[in-house]
Design an enzyme around this catalytic site. Structure first.
Site, PDB file in Angstrom:
ATOM      1  N   ASP A 107       0.826  -1.200   0.000  1.00 52.82           N
ATOM      2  CA  ASP A 107       0.000   0.000   0.000  1.00 52.82           C
ATOM      3  C   ASP A 107       0.864   1.256   0.000  1.00 52.82           C
ATOM      4  O   ASP A 107       1.726   1.447   0.865  1.00 52.82           O
ATOM      5  CB  ASP A 107      -0.926   0.009   1.225  1.00 52.82           C
ATOM      6  CG  ASP A 107      -1.883   1.188   1.189  1.00 52.82           C
ATOM      7  OD1 ASP A 107      -2.833   1.133   0.398  1.00 52.82           O
ATOM      8  OD2 ASP A 107      -1.658   2.154   1.943  1.00 52.82           O
ATOM      9  N   ARG A 108       0.635   2.101  -0.974  1.00 52.85           N
ATOM     10  CA  ARG A 108       1.455   3.297  -1.142  1.00 52.85           C
ATOM     11  C   ARG A 108       1.113   4.381  -0.130  1.00 52.85           C
ATOM     12  O   ARG A 108       2.002   5.029   0.430  1.00 52.85           O
ATOM     13  CB  ARG A 108       1.279   3.881  -2.566  1.00 52.85           C
ATOM     14  CG  ARG A 108       1.977   3.119  -3.680  1.00 52.85           C
ATOM     15  CD  ARG A 108       1.360   1.776  -3.989  1.00 52.85           C
ATOM     16  NE  ARG A 108      -0.050   1.915  -4.395  1.00 52.85           N
ATOM     17  CZ  ARG A 108      -0.961   0.945  -4.306  1.00 52.85           C
ATOM     18  NH1 ARG A 108      -0.636  -0.241  -3.810  1.00 52.85           N
ATOM     19  NH2 ARG A 108      -2.211   1.148  -4.696  1.00 52.85           N
ATOM     20  N   THR A 109      -0.171   4.579   0.140  1.00 56.12           N
ATOM     21  CA  THR A 109      -0.566   5.595   1.115  1.00 56.12           C
ATOM     22  C   THR A 109      -0.022   5.266   2.497  1.00 56.12           C
ATOM     23  O   THR A 109       0.518   6.136   3.191  1.00 56.12           O
ATOM     24  CB  THR A 109      -2.099   5.721   1.156  1.00 56.12           C
ATOM     25  OG1 THR A 109      -2.546   6.357  -0.041  1.00 56.12           O
ATOM     26  CG2 THR A 109      -2.550   6.563   2.341  1.00 56.12           C
ATOM     27  N   CYS A 160      -1.455   4.600 -10.959  1.00 59.38           N
ATOM     28  CA  CYS A 160      -1.724   4.886  -9.544  1.00 59.38           C
ATOM     29  C   CYS A 160      -1.105   6.235  -9.239  1.00 59.38           C
ATOM     30  O   CYS A 160       0.116   6.404  -9.391  1.00 59.38           O
ATOM     31  CB  CYS A 160      -1.131   3.804  -8.643  1.00 59.38           C
ATOM     32  SG  CYS A 160      -1.190   4.203  -6.871  1.00 59.38           S
ATOM     33  N   ASN A 161      -1.915   7.190  -8.835  1.00 55.13           N
ATOM     34  CA  ASN A 161      -1.400   8.525  -8.543  1.00 55.13           C
ATOM     35  C   ASN A 161      -0.429   8.523  -7.368  1.00 55.13           C
ATOM     36  O   ASN A 161       0.640   9.134  -7.428  1.00 55.13           O
ATOM     37  CB  ASN A 161      -2.564   9.470  -8.249  1.00 55.13           C
ATOM     38  CG  ASN A 161      -3.366   9.825  -9.482  1.00 55.13           C
ATOM     39  OD1 ASN A 161      -3.028  10.748 -10.216  1.00 55.13           O
ATOM     40  ND2 ASN A 161      -4.447   9.090  -9.722  1.00 55.13           N
ATOM     41  N   THR A 162      -0.790   7.820  -6.291  1.00 63.51           N
ATOM     42  CA  THR A 162       0.051   7.823  -5.094  1.00 63.51           C
ATOM     43  C   THR A 162       1.423   7.224  -5.376  1.00 63.51           C
ATOM     44  O   THR A 162       2.437   7.664  -4.819  1.00 63.51           O
ATOM     45  CB  THR A 162      -0.638   7.065  -3.948  1.00 63.51           C
ATOM     46  OG1 THR A 162      -1.997   7.490  -3.844  1.00 63.51           O
ATOM     47  CG2 THR A 162       0.059   7.328  -2.624  1.00 63.51           C
ATOM     48  N   ALA A 163       1.479   6.226  -6.265  1.00 62.25           N
ATOM     49  CA  ALA A 163       2.755   5.590  -6.607  1.00 62.25           C
ATOM     50  C   ALA A 163       3.728   6.553  -7.266  1.00 62.25           C
ATOM     51  O   ALA A 163       4.939   6.307  -7.280  1.00 62.25           O
ATOM     52  CB  ALA A 163       2.511   4.385  -7.513  1.00 62.25           C
ATOM     53  N   THR A 218      -5.883  10.281  -2.348  1.00 65.34           N
ATOM     54  CA  THR A 218      -5.635   9.568  -1.094  1.00 65.34           C
ATOM     55  C   THR A 218      -4.915  10.474  -0.109  1.00 65.34           C
ATOM     56  O   THR A 218      -4.306  11.479  -0.484  1.00 65.34           O
ATOM     57  CB  THR A 218      -4.773   8.321  -1.330  1.00 65.34           C
ATOM     58  OG1 THR A 218      -3.468   8.743  -1.792  1.00 65.34           O
ATOM     59  CG2 THR A 218      -5.405   7.372  -2.328  1.00 65.34           C
ATOM     60  N   LYS A 237     -12.333   0.021  -4.104  1.00 65.03           N
ATOM     61  CA  LYS A 237     -11.357  -1.059  -3.914  1.00 65.03           C
ATOM     62  C   LYS A 237     -12.019  -2.351  -3.426  1.00 65.03           C
ATOM     63  O   LYS A 237     -11.461  -3.440  -3.589  1.00 65.03           O
ATOM     64  CB  LYS A 237     -10.251  -0.625  -2.941  1.00 65.03           C
ATOM     65  CG  LYS A 237      -9.193   0.279  -3.586  1.00 65.03           C
ATOM     66  CD  LYS A 237      -8.046   0.523  -2.655  1.00 65.03           C
ATOM     67  CE  LYS A 237      -6.970   1.415  -3.296  1.00 65.03           C
ATOM     68  NZ  LYS A 237      -6.282   0.771  -4.437  1.00 65.03           N
ATOM     69  N   CYS A 292      -7.023  10.124  -8.006  1.00 67.91           N
ATOM     70  CA  CYS A 292      -6.838   8.738  -7.581  1.00 67.91           C
ATOM     71  C   CYS A 292      -7.548   7.890  -8.624  1.00 67.91           C
ATOM     72  O   CYS A 292      -8.671   8.213  -9.025  1.00 67.91           O
ATOM     73  CB  CYS A 292      -7.438   8.491  -6.195  1.00 67.91           C
ATOM     74  SG  CYS A 292      -7.412   6.746  -5.711  1.00 67.91           S
TER      75      CYS A 292
END
Length: 232
Positions: free
Chosen positions: A48-50, A84-87, A127, A167, A196
């Protein structure tokens, strides 16, 4: 595979599926061979990136993304993208170690919004990790745009939609979404970035208006153009 674009996906799977659909539907093609060659790596076991950003423990997603990007590079991809934006927090650290370009969904989205709505206030729905890292805030400010992020209560609604609805394979909670939309309107936002990829799924499923800008749609356009194909 010759001249393929490498896609690191699986974060989550529905978003990666939608990205492939976007590229396929928007490529001007009369036969299979006219489409964009893609090598899609659906890495659903990506940590999980967040959580990693909030905890300050970057190694697990960083190492996995590096491994995936190098894999795509090894197999002849001409560029790499991540759905994936957070990645992108980790890809910003990795891209200088690659021999092929990384097409950033975040940078490309900021440029697109600036070209359409210069100097405007733009909401960032993302996120907690993406918001904390300031990924879109910095990119928008670099294009002379004014980013707006939700307060704590509305941010909880955004996270609920991402983690407890999409999700988990559930549809958008419309009552919750209305709260989010009302907050963006009250803040005077000219446009809303669905920052996201789970929110990209909501835009597609709920047929949201063009007031909502989907970075994944922008990335799909850039991939088509990078591949020398025509976007339609």
């Amino acid at each position: 595979m010759k001249d393929a674009i490498g896609v690191i996906g699986g974060m989550g799977p529905l978003a990666s599926q939608l990205f492939y659909k976007m590229i396929t539907e928007h490529t001007a093609a009369e036969c299979d061979q006219d489409h964009v060659p893609l090598l899609i790596l659906s890495d659903v076991t990506m940590p999980d990136r967040t959580g990693a950003i909030l905890d300050g423990k970057y190694d697990a997603p960083y190492n996995r993304l590096m491994e995936d990007a190098k894999f795509l590079e090894k197999y002849g991809c001409t560029a790499v993208v991540v759905t994936c934006n957070t990645a992108h927090f980790f890809m910003d650290m990795i891209e200088h170690e690659l021999r092929i370009p990384f097409i950033s969904m975040i940078r490309e989205s900021a440029k697109e919004v600036a070209s359409l709505h210069p100097g405007s206030v733009v909401a960032v729905l993302a996120t907690d990790g993406t918001v904390k890292a300031g990924l879109y805030q910095r990119a928008l400010e670099a294009e002379d745009l004014i980013p707006w992020v939700p307060d704590a209560d509305i941010q909880k609604e955004v996270m609920y939609q991402i983690y407890d609805r999409i999700k988990k394979g559930l549809p958008c909670d419309k009552a919750s979404w209305q709260k989010i939309e009302d907050a963006c309107l009250e803040a005077g936002c000219s446009r809303v970035l669905l920052a996201c990829t789970e929110l990209s799924v909501i835009k597609n499923d709920e047929k949201l208006s063009d007031w909502y800008i989907d970075p994944m749609e922008i990335l799909a356009k850039r991939v088509i153009e990078f591949s020398g194909k025509k976007y339609q």
